[in-house]
Design an enzyme around this catalytic site. Sequence first.
Site, short mmCIF file in Angstrom:
data_model
loop_
_atom_site.label_atom_id
_atom_site.label_comp_id
_atom_site.label_asym_id
_atom_site.label_seq_id
_atom_site.Cartn_x
_atom_site.Cartn_y
_atom_site.Cartn_z
N HIS A 70 -1.60 10.04 -2.59
CA HIS A 70 -2.87 9.66 -1.98
C HIS A 70 -3.78 10.85 -1.73
CE1 HIS A 70 -5.67 8.96 1.35
NE2 HIS A 70 -5.91 7.85 0.69
N HIS A 111 0.83 -1.20 0.00
CA HIS A 111 0.00 0.00 0.00
C HIS A 111 0.87 1.26 0.00
CE1 HIS A 111 -2.84 2.82 2.27
NE2 HIS A 111 -3.55 2.46 1.21
O1 G3P Z 1 -6.92 1.56 -2.49
C1 G3P Z 1 -7.58 1.16 -1.38
C2 G3P Z 1 -6.74 1.42 -0.23
O2 G3P Z 1 -5.60 2.09 -0.66
C3 G3P Z 1 -7.39 2.16 0.86
O3 G3P Z 1 -7.78 3.41 0.47
O4 G3P Z 1 -7.59 5.75 1.04
O5 G3P Z 1 -5.59 4.32 1.27
O6 G3P Z 1 -6.45 4.86 -0.97
P1 G3P Z 1 -6.80 4.63 0.45
CA CA Z 2 -5.39 3.52 -2.59
#
Ligand code: G3P
Ligand code: CA
Length: 377
Positions: A90, A48
């Site tokens: 993000h 992530h």
């Molecule tokens: O892409 C889904 C995951 O990354 C959670 O959301 O807000 O971190 O992009 P976000």
């Molecule tokens: Ca994301």
Amino acid sequence: MPVTFSKSTLLLSLLLGMGGAYAANASNAPEAAVASAQGIPHPAVIAHRGASFDAPESTAASYKLARDLGADYLEMDLQRSKDGVLFALHDNGLLRTTDVAKKFPERKDSPASAFTLAELKTLDAGSWFNQAYPQRARPSFVGLPILTLDEIIDIAQGNPQHKPGLYIETKEPKQFPGIERDLKNKLTERGWLKPVTTTAGNVAPQTGEGKGRVILQTFEKNSLELLQKEMPDTPKILLLWIGEGGMAASSGVSFADSGEKDKAAYYAKLQPKDKDEFLHWLDVAKANGAIGTGPSAALTHGGAQSYFDLIQPWMNKATHDKGLLVHVYTLDEPVDFKKATDAGVDGIFTNRASELLKYYQRPAAKSVNQLLEQNGY
Ligand code: G3P
Ligand code: CA
């Protein structure tokens, strides 16, 4: 995001949760075959914003570390600069993760998309991490730039021993009309919409070589439709959320009126309006070409990334019964890896790829520290 809950919500959630113990064995589950047909590892390790626990999110340090640890996918949030270049960030704005307030004080609250790529490239996207996490700070993180999609593709292709795939989210797609086509054009130009096999003999292709080398993700139904139109053969995930633009909540109590001590506690008690509402969103995903869903989770120890518990066993079973996969966001601790695995998920978004790889018994040969140093950080 007007979401709410009530005592009746809590009762409903207990009832919904009575779907029983649904514990999929990741390696044997029929879902492994579904994933395999798409060229997606099962279970999948989705880094992530890169290895963003250990290095500043969405920078080269973070993505190179995730790659070299052996993560299956480099996750990113895609935006478009004022002059039309695709880049990863993000937040809508630049304040949290860059020195925009110092470099562009009058424009510090403007969206990142109001800056040209040349302007974005002047920003320091690393120093904030050193200040926020002094125990993981490194002098070499100072001055790390925002990355374009092209640069992240270069990183994904840069280690001959391990080529991760890309897991790309269209961020706030309403702000970026046509970004789905721009993305298709870039991926096509870079040869990423066709499987390539550089591995000789009978060795299976790596994630970054096979059919599932790109996964597209979005919270927005409209963007999912456009992604499907532009890239019908590329696997897609519909991200799940309770609130505006997503699932209806079971009641309307605001966080302010809830009496909960923090947002994580508030979110953890929220539920979809009813079972049919949850099932409806599975149908939305499937009808628009998704091969799975990306639900949120309520984390054991709370925190800023702890949201709604949308990975209850009955939910995962219902998703699997429709032939869809479940990739949950965003878990960093073994206790949550185990809960999610026991509940039947098929892959996990994590800021700590090193820990998830250990949990899945695929530990990296080198430590986080060794790999950061190897990459010059
Ligand atoms: O892409 C889904 C995951 O990354 C959670 O959301 O807000 O971190 O992009 P976000
Ligand atoms: Ca994301």
